[in-house]
Design a protein around this motif. Sequence first.
Motif, PDB file in Angstrom:
ATOM      1  N   ALA A   1       0.540  -2.718   5.116  1.00  0.00           N
ATOM      2  CA  ALA A   1       1.914  -2.558   5.043  1.00  0.00           C
ATOM      3  C   ALA A   1       2.117  -1.433   4.147  1.00  0.00           C
ATOM      4  O   ALA A   1       2.847  -0.487   4.163  1.00  0.00           O
ATOM      5  N   GLU A   2       1.160  -1.262   2.931  1.00  0.00           N
ATOM      6  CA  GLU A   2       1.352  -0.177   2.208  1.00  0.00           C
ATOM      7  C   GLU A   2       0.949   1.214   2.796  1.00  0.00           C
ATOM      8  O   GLU A   2       1.613   2.214   2.608  1.00  0.00           O
ATOM      9  N   GLY A   3      -0.252   1.145   3.717  1.00  0.00           N
ATOM     10  CA  GLY A   3      -0.536   2.082   4.484  1.00  0.00           C
ATOM     11  C   GLY A   3       0.586   2.774   5.286  1.00  0.00           C
ATOM     12  O   GLY A   3       0.639   4.118   5.602  1.00  0.00           O
ATOM     13  N   TYR A   4       1.052   1.738   6.226  1.00  0.00           N
ATOM     14  CA  TYR A   4       2.193   1.918   6.862  1.00  0.00           C
ATOM     15  C   TYR A   4       3.189   2.759   6.323  1.00  0.00           C
ATOM     16  O   TYR A   4       3.862   3.868   6.677  1.00  0.00           O
ATOM     17  N   ALA A   5       3.596   2.129   5.173  1.00  0.00           N
ATOM     18  CA  ALA A   5       4.704   2.602   4.489  1.00  0.00           C
ATOM     19  C   ALA A   5       4.579   4.136   3.744  1.00  0.00           C
ATOM     20  O   ALA A   5       5.340   4.935   3.853  1.00  0.00           O
ATOM     21  N   ARG A   6       3.362   4.264   3.279  1.00  0.00           N
ATOM     22  CA  ARG A   6       3.055   5.589   2.439  1.00  0.00           C
ATOM     23  C   ARG A   6       2.841   6.739   3.581  1.00  0.00           C
ATOM     24  O   ARG A   6       3.297   7.800   3.189  1.00  0.00           O
ATOM     25  N   SER A   7       2.503   6.348   4.844  1.00  0.00           N
ATOM     26  CA  SER A   7       2.280   7.298   5.698  1.00  0.00           C
ATOM     27  C   SER A   7       3.553   7.580   6.575  1.00  0.00           C
ATOM     28  O   SER A   7       3.529   8.541   7.286  1.00  0.00           O
ATOM     29  N   THR A   8       4.461   6.823   6.664  1.00  0.00           N
ATOM     30  CA  THR A   8       5.627   6.889   7.416  1.00  0.00           C
ATOM     31  C   THR A   8       7.076   7.303   6.438  1.00  0.00           C
ATOM     32  O   THR A   8       8.017   7.910   6.881  1.00  0.00           O
TER      33      THR A   8
ATOM     34  N   LYS B   1       8.549   4.925   5.494  1.00  0.00           N
ATOM     35  CA  LYS B   1       9.596   3.731   5.804  1.00  0.00           C
ATOM     36  C   LYS B   1       9.202   2.488   4.898  1.00  0.00           C
ATOM     37  O   LYS B   1       8.155   2.370   4.137  1.00  0.00           O
ATOM     38  N   VAL B   2       9.868   1.395   5.083  1.00  0.00           N
ATOM     39  CA  VAL B   2       9.500   0.299   4.157  1.00  0.00           C
ATOM     40  C   VAL B   2       8.654  -0.402   4.913  1.00  0.00           C
ATOM     41  O   VAL B   2       8.582  -0.787   6.085  1.00  0.00           O
ATOM     42  N   GLY B   3       7.718  -0.978   4.216  1.00  0.00           N
ATOM     43  CA  GLY B   3       6.683  -1.879   4.708  1.00  0.00           C
ATOM     44  C   GLY B   3       7.004  -3.195   4.841  1.00  0.00           C
ATOM     45  O   GLY B   3       7.598  -3.624   3.990  1.00  0.00           O
ATOM     46  N   VAL B   4       6.706  -3.935   6.097  1.00  0.00           N
ATOM     47  CA  VAL B   4       7.076  -5.355   5.707  1.00  0.00           C
ATOM     48  C   VAL B   4       5.878  -6.356   6.044  1.00  0.00           C
ATOM     49  O   VAL B   4       5.218  -6.144   6.995  1.00  0.00           O
TER      50      VAL B   4
ATOM     51  N   LEU C   1       8.044  -1.955  -0.293  1.00  0.00           N
ATOM     52  CA  LEU C   1       7.801  -3.040   0.622  1.00  0.00           C
ATOM     53  C   LEU C   1       8.656  -4.175   0.546  1.00  0.00           C
ATOM     54  O   LEU C   1       9.168  -4.495  -0.433  1.00  0.00           O
ATOM     55  N   VAL C   2       9.072  -4.947   1.745  1.00  0.00           N
ATOM     56  CA  VAL C   2       9.593  -6.215   1.633  1.00  0.00           C
ATOM     57  C   VAL C   2       8.448  -7.387   2.124  1.00  0.00           C
ATOM     58  O   VAL C   2       7.986  -7.152   3.161  1.00  0.00           O
ATOM     59  N   CYS C   3       8.468  -8.205   1.182  1.00  0.00           N
ATOM     60  CA  CYS C   3       7.452  -9.243   1.775  1.00  0.00           C
ATOM     61  C   CYS C   3       8.077 -10.761   1.586  1.00  0.00           C
ATOM     62  O   CYS C   3       8.810 -10.854   0.733  1.00  0.00           O
TER      63      CYS C   3
END
Lengths: 589, 182
Positions: free
Chosen positions: A60-67, A69-72, A98-100
């Motif tokens: 989710a961090e990789g997703y968030a950092r590269s977009t 957006k908030v990673g879930v 992130l939202v976990c």
Amino acid sequence: MGSQQMNGAEIVLKALVDQGVSDIFGYPGGAVLPLYDAMFNQNSIRHILVRQEGGAVHAAEGYARSTGKVGVVVVTSGPGATNAVTGLTDAMMDSIPLVCITGQVPTHLIGNDAFQECDTTGITRPCTKHNYLVKDVNDLARVVHEAFYVARSGRPGPVLIDLPKDVAMAMGTYIEPKHVKPKHYSPQVKGDSVKIEQAVKMIAAAKRPLIYAGGGVINSGPQASKLLRQFTKLTGFPCTLTLMGLGAYPANDKQFIGMVGMHGTYEANLAMHDCDVMVCIGARFDDRITGRIDAFSPGSKKIHIDIDPSSINKNVHVDVPIVGDIAYVLEEMLRVWKAKAPTLDKGAHKAWWKQIETWRKKKSLSYKKSDTVIMPQYAIERLYELTKDRDCYISTEVGQHQMWAAQFYHFDDPNHWLTSGGLGTMGYGLPAAIGAQLAHPKSLVIDIAGDASILMNIQEASTAVQFDVPVKVFILNNQHMGMVRQWQQLLHGNRLSHSYTESLPDFVKLAEAYGWVGMKCEKPDELDDAITEMINTDAPVFFDCRVAALANCFPMIPSGKAHNEMLLGDDVSDEEVGGAISEEGKVLV
Amino acid sequence: MLKPKSQSHYVGPAVVQDIVSRTLSVLVDNEPGVLARVIGLFTARGYNIDSLTVTETEHEKHVSRITIVTTGTPAVIQQIKHQLERMVPVHRVLDLTVEGQSMERELALVKVAGKGDKRIEALRMAEIFRANVIDASINHFVFEITGKASKIEQFIQIMTDLGLIEVSRTGIAAIGRGDAAM
């Protein structure tokens, strides 16, 4: 219709959809089953099943950092939540939104030491920006919306929602985001105009200026990177970046003088030490940057732009603090600058650049080339040359390979460099690469890894296969925990206590066992062909790059030393390396 | 090359500052865990807590007021303030010591046991300090005393010689003077 009746799990999913979430990373378990049941009959959200909860958070961090957006993340109670703790701490340190969502035992069992119960909100309080335990289903929609707001506003960070199973199953009212009153939490985004004018005046009068930018520029969004470029071009100043800031300013531009800090370039660190005006933009004077703090840039006036007031004057006293969002503040600074059109001391700047060029000529990143064995630096250089024309995302694990990647892979755009900077989490790279690849299916995503780090989250190789994620893992295999070994050489008389990996797996066979393509390369003259083959393989690839075992990562500011006491790779013997750190320096990390 | 003079490493002794005591008023949402959050910040970052008082002060808004007396250099106090301010449930942080005139009061319950002259002297001193007797037997008194922390300290000091056996203190509550609210 502002409100609808549904159960807690459905409320969560509806809220996620309304927040624009398309992908979540997770792992099911008893307490979170209602949420998984709600996922079963819907197509709006894709769930990526990881193999361990820690992997979910890093993905989710990789997703968030590269977009941006908030990673879930969705995990279960007890061990699900505790496994997520490292990732949450990592996101906290690197300001990743992130939202976990964690499952929790039913409310009547909380505090009873129930099966798979832990005090999730208690455990995660220090490693999240905020967290919630939802006890009433009618609070749930508001909490989810609020969590997204908190995660992405101000200095971003991870937010956790602990959801007891009975709340997830109870019927309640859904509220849309627009009907949720924003919390009083409202970070300052616009900088103080008086301070901005002061800063412009100070910058205009500088003789030896330096722009020092960090991850805050990337967090502020692509516009901030654009404005940083404009500002740097307009002023003609040298620009250096922190590890987290790489990509915020193009590495191939001649005004870029390399990364700053412990393994930064000679010219960047010396410029930091000798400058007279330092413009710190979205960086936090971390100990990896400043080195010995009482000798840190002793003759400079410092301007610090940061959205988090607690970052200002925390480690280093600054002369002009500006609290605000980087993009807002830079835009305002550019406006003021253009309106005032200040005359700069061109002569002084010319002399300063001349000085910087002299430092640059030291070629602090040079290393001993070899025809027989692949030097790790050479491997990254070739990887960069062969991939630079593609849209390429690079993640890393933590250690020597990470520093070599930062030094030798050149980033021209923000959000393309995914690394664990603050916490330094080995095992970050593979799941982060998977997260980035899912967000950018057409791009090339490479995890530059070490042989030790990659084993920390190796199980995620299985995730990549399940979701057709063609990530590449480029292992600089030196059969050691390279950075640990380097520090043992520096600090502990080269006594290599437990830093040699006795029984590494055969990475090619391991790759094949997971359904990946496995490759191995041992000779420098075969490297280019092998890398090209890796890039052209439309499947996940493990690339076991056998590199020189005992190479050290230079240049280096030894712990406890100042910027102008850097060790350069070329002219240090092993003995000098052994004696580089004083007794006092040895207690530092 | 410039040689650093000091031998310290990460701790910056560039400006040597005196340790000061400050009273902070923190308005927070009265939500579960909010006190743990605030206290956790102090332990995690190595700040001091000399006194801590908390209770809900605005019931309809669920807002609590935390009064913290802390010590540190002015730079550390500034950090504490910023670290508190960035917490999501924190509405406002006010440094009452710096903001201007403010009043601080504390309440203590002081149990003194004894007979004879000491008992008479304890009662006499209690009158001088305007402490109330809220419980008594022929063997003891419980005094209730309100005032500045220094007054309470002094009272306890005196009672130590007169048969003090137990003290319970509320910690400091503080408020600014004048007609303006926080």
